[in-house]
Write an enzyme that holds these catalytic residues in place. Structure first.
Site, PDB file in Angstrom:
ATOM      1  N   TRP B 322      12.977  21.377  35.268  1.00  0.00           N
ATOM      2  CA  TRP B 322      12.702  21.973  33.470  1.00  0.00           C
ATOM      3  C   TRP B 322      12.616  23.774  34.352  1.00  0.00           C
ATOM      4  O   TRP B 322      12.786  24.889  33.437  1.00  0.00           O
ATOM      5  CB  TRP B 322      12.550  21.615  33.242  1.00  0.00           C
ATOM      6  CG  TRP B 322      11.695  22.107  31.200  1.00  0.00           C
ATOM      7  CD1 TRP B 322      12.456  22.111  30.510  1.00  0.00           C
ATOM      8  CD2 TRP B 322      10.572  23.437  30.973  1.00  0.00           C
ATOM      9  NE1 TRP B 322      12.372  22.887  29.428  1.00  0.00           N
ATOM     10  CE2 TRP B 322      11.349  23.639  30.588  1.00  0.00           C
ATOM     11  CE3 TRP B 322       9.735  23.947  32.670  1.00  0.00           C
ATOM     12  CZ2 TRP B 322      10.373  24.381  29.492  1.00  0.00           C
ATOM     13  CZ3 TRP B 322       8.506  24.497  31.306  1.00  0.00           C
ATOM     14  CH2 TRP B 322       9.018  25.024  29.662  1.00  0.00           C
ATOM     15  N   HIS B 323      11.762  24.058  35.219  1.00  0.00           N
ATOM     16  CA  HIS B 323      10.791  25.289  35.358  1.00  0.00           C
ATOM     17  C   HIS B 323      12.050  25.844  36.082  1.00  0.00           C
ATOM     18  O   HIS B 323      11.646  27.609  35.715  1.00  0.00           O
ATOM     19  CB  HIS B 323      10.005  24.932  36.230  1.00  0.00           C
ATOM     20  CG  HIS B 323       9.071  24.225  35.441  1.00  0.00           C
ATOM     21  ND1 HIS B 323       8.546  23.327  35.391  1.00  0.00           N
ATOM     22  CD2 HIS B 323       8.190  25.376  35.045  1.00  0.00           C
ATOM     23  CE1 HIS B 323       7.589  23.114  35.071  1.00  0.00           C
ATOM     24  NE2 HIS B 323       7.268  24.424  34.117  1.00  0.00           N
ATOM     25  N   GLY B 324      13.304  25.859  36.680  1.00  0.00           N
ATOM     26  CA  GLY B 324      13.944  26.699  36.977  1.00  0.00           C
ATOM     27  C   GLY B 324      15.236  25.755  38.348  1.00  0.00           C
ATOM     28  O   GLY B 324      14.789  25.194  38.534  1.00  0.00           O
ATOM     29  N   PHE B 521      10.716  30.557  32.405  1.00  0.00           N
ATOM     30  CA  PHE B 521      11.249  28.670  32.592  1.00  0.00           C
ATOM     31  C   PHE B 521      12.305  28.877  31.022  1.00  0.00           C
ATOM     32  O   PHE B 521      12.361  27.869  30.836  1.00  0.00           O
ATOM     33  CB  PHE B 521      10.174  28.052  32.758  1.00  0.00           C
ATOM     34  CG  PHE B 521       9.020  28.857  34.303  1.00  0.00           C
ATOM     35  CD1 PHE B 521       9.642  28.724  35.213  1.00  0.00           C
ATOM     36  CD2 PHE B 521       7.845  28.878  33.607  1.00  0.00           C
ATOM     37  CE1 PHE B 521       9.181  29.429  36.337  1.00  0.00           C
ATOM     38  CE2 PHE B 521       6.697  28.726  34.950  1.00  0.00           C
ATOM     39  CZ  PHE B 521       7.759  29.246  36.093  1.00  0.00           C
TER      40      PHE B 521
END
Lengths: 362, 521
Positions: B322-324, B521
């Site tokens: 999800w962060h990247g 993000f």
């Protein structure tokens, strides 16, 4: 008023008072002479320049002194006969015609050095304007072009002589004068009043005792003396401690990202290049030759071909050579030290070559 | 427009507050809400007006799907809603990543233009998925479109969270008093905002200058000394902490100015005594989303230890992703999945052998914080690195692999006399602790790291300081029962003076705007 309202009022009032104090201190002491055009004591940049041109060994350049751009604008406007004027950043400030084994002697036997920290495109225009409007124009203008120089607003210090910049820009692009730029720059001036670095410099410098003009003794240029010295052509000799420290310091591999932008953003602007080209053509038409000079970056920078700095150098140098070809003017030097055959000990740091190098450059 | 910019603080925010107040005073609740939505959309469009269409379409689509689900709890409609949301996120955030990896695996040459990630898409997508799922399970009320629109776009939380839940926000928007500014809200909100601003522009941005060059050097294969590598890793650890903590405070403070209380998102995570506790304190609303909408639906801890560890690992891998869109983020998630699994296994083990009775809890408390902190720092290296090679170069420096020598400062050599020679034979070098010069001013950097460590481990946080004002939803469960009388905020002259001084310093430091790390993000 209830407690909360009083509290809000106090926060607003006290914050304003704190900021007002900071702004006042910065404005009054003004360590870089940004806000005060008139100098408080009997000395002045103009007087300094007059004495400098007549001096035998140069003048001391005290730590907290006049704004560099005030000095170079005084020098650029003095009627003095020289072969070349050098314009650029700190990278060219050691280019000299009076030192032993003087730099660029093949090109010019006498110069005035108008290099300033953070010198960039706007400085080219402003100083060229001053040089081209005086009686005794230099035969050649040498533009020290750094990898970031062919773009706009890469440094804000040129605003010191913004009138000259806009005057030249108006000559070069009469239909494209954006007066709104002025508003932007005034905002920067205001913002600087509460700049923490400027404030700290102000409180560290309650009095400027050392603004008196002092002649330098005769000294060994390779070693320096306690203070930096401007030689009579305004090329600089750094202080002995600076020279010793730079000789001993280690240069990081890949260099440091100074004013360089990482990929994919280009490090030059085609609009800026077009403006620079117009400037060169204008000067050439007025009988002033123009030369581009690239000063090298240290070998350690080139040891890492993937660093942001190296990539920028590889990106910009071919473009500069193309500008030279398109305009039919000389391009001297290179960002690559191997191209001009200099050694690692000929640098002060990763991007400042010592004056010895300029002999090879030219 | 950034929260830490002059234009936001001195132009946008006062205009929005005054407009809100002016409209609210006349009792126009719905117009006040419309004003806030318009302001939020303007705020969002400031970056790239082209993406305004995207967020508006997303809102209209999800509200429509929500309406359909209210009438008919159909799995098909829910699946359609989730697929479209994840498809949108997948296209903008992960398409380039997947294409690049397919090209690597198949030696192919599929070309896809670089897709620019629309700001906040990860946040507003998750918020709306929770809404759809809850409508399906009949956990929502019948909200109207204006309130829903504000729930998604409310500018204090739009760009980087907290990931708010409709149950927390929509009831606050529907209250009659919403639309009326109160001095107490402004006083509390502005104090929290100012402290957050200070954390961002003074602490985070100033420690960043010691972190960024080290990570860049590692990407460029510079052989870092152990001190440089740890210095860079710690500097980034604090940069991210103060950046995110600052952002979270500013979001909470801004919302409070409008009378809205946001959920707690960040609560002194480096004070955690275990990794499990760390994730209860770091990005709390993301952890909550992952727990409620991924971990528990996967089965949670219901089917034994093995399934629990598997579910934890899947959840954390997705959290990392999800962060990247990068393998470094996936590995970072995997590292935390492993840490949490070890933590659970350790807890189960100590419980089984009855170690808790023999003072193991005390030992865990003493060493737990240190071990947790070190584990988090090590994982942040993977999180920050731009490539696996860069991360490996950092680890190589941190764990003595760069020449297998511990660098010592050069001034120590003459002082050691004969010992110096013996140490050299053992592999010690005297090049200096910060040999490559990439850590910046090393003395200043080390001092900053030391003071920041003291702050994150021992000082009360902003919300503790303002705990009497109930600054965030969910704060109560963190507050210790022991009543602390000192260092509790009051609307008095002393605290006005302190907050004003902090505000002045923070305003001075907004010379160059820098984005919040969580914006990416």
């Amino acid at each position: 008023m209830n407690n909360y309202k009083w509290y809000l009022f106090k926060i607003l009032f006290l914050t304003s008072v704190f900021l007002l104090i900071v702004a006042s201190v910065s404005y009054i002491i003004d360590p870089s002479n940004i806000y005060h055009s008139s100098y408080k004591n009997h000395n002045s940049p103009s007087m300094y320049v007059t004495r400098l041109l007549k001096s035998r060994n140069g003048l001391l350049w005290p730590k907290h002194s006049w704004n560099q751009r005030d000095l170079v604008s005084s020098l650029a406007q003095k009627d003095v006969a020289v072969d070349c004027a050098v314009i650029g950043s700190s990278h060219v400030m050691q280019v000299s015609s009076v030192r032993k084994n003087a730099s660029i002697r093949n090109l010019c036997s006498t110069i005035i050095n108008l290099g300033v920290s953070g010198g960039t495109l706007e400085d080219y225009l402003a100083l060229s304007y001053m040089l081209s409007n005086k009686k005794q124009k230099p035969g050649t203008i040498v533009f020290g072009v750094d990898p970031w120089a062919l773009d706009f607003n890469k440094d804000s210090r040129w605003e010191r002589y913004r009138d000259s910049y806009y005057s030249m820009k108006e000559i070069l692009e009469p239909d494209n004068i954006n007066r709104d730029k002025g508003r932007f720059t005034r905002w920067k001036y205001i913002k600087n009043l509460i700049n923490p670095s400027y404030f700290l410099r102000s409180i560290k410098q309650p009095e400027r005792k050392d603004l008196f003009i002092n002649e330098a003794p005769k000294f060994n240029h390779a070693v320096g003396i306690d203070a930096p010295v401007f030689l009579p052509d305004r090329s600089i000799i750094y202080s002995n401690t600076y020279i010793a420290d730079s000789n001993a310091s280690r240069i990081p591999v890949g260099g440091t990202k100074y004013k360089i932008r990482p990929e994919p953003v280009p490090n030059y602007s085609e609009v800026a290049i077009a403006l620079f080209s117009k400037l060169v053509r204008k000067l050439n038409k007025a009988g002033i030759n123009t030369v581009i000079l690239m000063t090298p970056y240290h070998h350690n920078v080139w040891a890492d071909m993937n660093s942001v700095t190296t990539k920028a150098l590889l990106e910009v140098e071919p473009r500069i050579r193309k500008i030279g070809r398109d305009l039919g003017i000389k391009v001297l030097g290179s960002y690559n030290p191997d191209v001009i055959g200099c050694t690692p000990d000929e640098f002060n740091d990763f991007m400042h070559a010592k004056r010895f190098l300029f002999i090879k450059n030219c | 427009m950034l929260f830490n910019s002059y234009i936001f603080i001195f132009v946008f925010l006062p205009i929005v507050l005054l407009g809100f107040h002016f409209i609210g005073q006349r009792g126009s609740h719905r117009i006040a809400i419309s004003w806030l939505i318009a302001a939020s959309l303007f705020f969002y469009g400031w970056w790239n007006p082209a993406y305004l269409g995207l967020i508006l379409v997303s809102i209209i689509f999800n509200f429509t799907i929500g309406g359909l689900l209210e009438k008919n709890s159909s799995k098909l409609i829910l699946a359609l809603g989730i697929i479209v949301n994840l498809g949108l996120l997948g296209y903008f955030k992960y398409a380039n990543f997947f294409v690049n990896n397919i090209n690597v695996l198949t030696n192919g040459n599929i070309h896809l233009e670089q897709i620019i990630l629309p700001l906040a898409i990860s946040f507003f997508t998750f918020q709306q998925i929770t809404y759809l799922v809850d409508v399906y399970y009949r956990l929502t009320k019948n909200y109207d479109f204006l309130h829903y629109c504000l729930f998604v776009t409310f500018f204090p939380q739009l760009i980087a969270g907290p990931i708010v839940h409709h149950k927390e926000m929509l009831p606050q928007f529907t209250r009659d008093i919403f639309g009326k500014l109160k001095a107490s809200h402004l006083a509390v909100g502005s104090s929290i905002f100012i402290l957050g601003l200070f954390k961002k522009v003074v602490l985070a941005d100033n420690i960043a200058i010691h972190a960024t060059p080290v990570f860049e050097a590692a990407e460029n294969d510079v052989v870092l000394t152990m001190f440089e590598a740890w210095g860079g890793a710690l500097a980034y650890t604090f940069q991210l902490y103060f950046d995110f903590s600052g952002y979270s405070d500013m979001a909470i403070g801004l919302a409070r100015m409008f009378g809205v209380v946001l959920p707690l998102n960040f609560y002194s995570p480096y004070k955690a005594n275990s990794i499990i506790e760390f994730w209860r304190r770091w990005h709390i609303t993301l952890s909550r989303f992952l727990r409620d909408y991924v971990y528990i639906p996967l089965g949670g801890n219901r089917n034994g230890h093995v399934h629990r560890y598997k579910n934890l690992m899947i959840t954390m891998l997705l959290g990392g992703f999800w962060h990247g869109a990068g393998w470094t983020f996936v590995i970072w998630g995997g590292m935390h999945g492993l840490f949490i699994s070890i933590n659970h296994a350790w807890n189960a083990f100590t419980k089984r052998i009855g170690a808790r009775r023999f003072g193991a809890q005390l030992v865990a408390k003493i060493f737990g914080r240190l071990i947790t902190f070190v584990a988090v720092v090590i994982a942040w290296v993977m999180f920050r690195a731009e490539s696996l090679a860069g991360a490996m170069n950092m680890y190589s420096g941190m764990f003595f692999n760069n020449g297998k020598a511990i660098p010592l400062p050069s001034w120590l050599e003459p002082m050691l006399g004969d010992v110096s020679g013996a140490l050299k034979m053992l592999g010690f070098t005297y090049h200096g602790m910060f040999y490559n010069g990439v850590f910046g001013n090393s003395n200043q950097g080390v001092i900053m790291l030391f003071f920041m460590l003291l702050i994150v481990w021992f000082s009360p946080n902003t919300l503790d300081w303002l705990k009497d004002e109930k600054p965030a939803l969910g704060l109560d469960k963190f507050l210790v029962k022991r009543e602390r009388k000192f260092l509790v905020w009051k609307a008095n002259g002393l605290y006005a003076l302190i907050v004003a001084a902090i505000a002045a310093v923070a305003i001075m430091y907004i010379q160059q705007e820098s984005e919040f790390l969580y914006f990416q993000f």
